[in-house]
Motif scaffolding. Structure first.
Motif, PDB file in Angstrom:
ATOM      1  N   TYR A  88       0.770  -1.289   0.061  1.00 10.28           N
ATOM      2  CA  TYR A  88      -0.031  -0.079  -0.173  1.00 10.28           C
ATOM      3  C   TYR A  88       0.908   1.200   0.084  1.00 10.28           C
ATOM      4  N   SER A 101      -8.834   3.248  -0.124  1.00  6.71           N
ATOM      5  CA  SER A 101      -8.704   1.892   1.058  1.00  6.71           C
ATOM      6  C   SER A 101      -9.467   1.032   0.996  1.00  6.71           C
ATOM      7  N   GLY A 149      -4.871   1.450   4.727  1.00  8.49           N
ATOM      8  CA  GLY A 149      -4.795   2.318   3.803  1.00  8.49           C
ATOM      9  C   GLY A 149      -4.942   3.660   4.137  1.00  8.49           C
ATOM     10  N   TYR A 150      -5.928   4.055   5.008  1.00 14.22           N
ATOM     11  CA  TYR A 150      -6.416   5.322   5.494  1.00 14.22           C
ATOM     12  C   TYR A 150      -5.226   5.723   6.381  1.00 14.22           C
TER      13      TYR A 150
END
Length: 165
Positions: A88, A101, A149-150
């Motif tokens: 990622y 995400s 992801g965030y």
């Protein structure tokens, strides 16, 4: 002695690099969402658990149906999540918002349940899994992807913004 203490108090802590934060996020995310998967299987929301993938697919011993196998599997998921976090970080860290995400989490679910399912002989094929298992695991992967992801994107964009100030 007083001057030495003042100097120690005035020292600034070295900031943690973005890649180190990403790796910590990956491990913690893997362990946390692995535990959530175990709880979901314990309460029969899903017929698969972390140990179903990580342990029982290769070992057929009595201890693999106990809590120790689940714990080992959760730690292994945390270790594998280091690679997920690096992927990622390398590919998607600059993207903003929840959607990249969320799509990443759904893509991970697709990879595990479509592409990698043949290497897990203990897991039934997708068309043989019940709806509860499919929905629960999809939601767990979705939330896992959002968490990873965030967090990585936020850390990256926050660091870039602080450097530009």
């Amino acid at each position: 002695m007083v001057a030495k203490k003042q100097l120690e108090q005035n020292k600034r802590e070295q900031p943690t690099s973005i890649i180190t934060k990403s790796l910590m996020t990956g491990f913690v995310g893997g362990v946390f969402w692995g535990f959530m998967g175990w709880f979901a299987s314990y309460f029969n929301f899903t017929s698969v658990s972390p140990a179903s993938f990580m342990i029982r697919s290769w070992l057929n011993k009595d201890w693999t149906s106990g809590w120790l196998a689940e714990l080992i599997a959760i730690i292994l998921i945390g270790v594998l999540s280091l690679a997920v976090a690096i992927i990622y970080y390398l590919l998607l860290k600059k993207l903003r918002g929840l959607w990249p995400s969320a799509i990443f989490g759904i893509a991970l679910w697709g990879i595990v349940f479509y592409v990698l399912l043949p290497i897990f002989p203990n897991i039934s094929s997708l068309n043989q899994l019940n709806g509860d298992t499919i929905v629960t695991t999809l939601c767990l992967f979705l939330l896992y992807g959002i968490f990873i992801g965030y967090s990585i994107s936020y850390d990256y964009l926050d660091t870039v913004t602080k450097k530009n100030i």
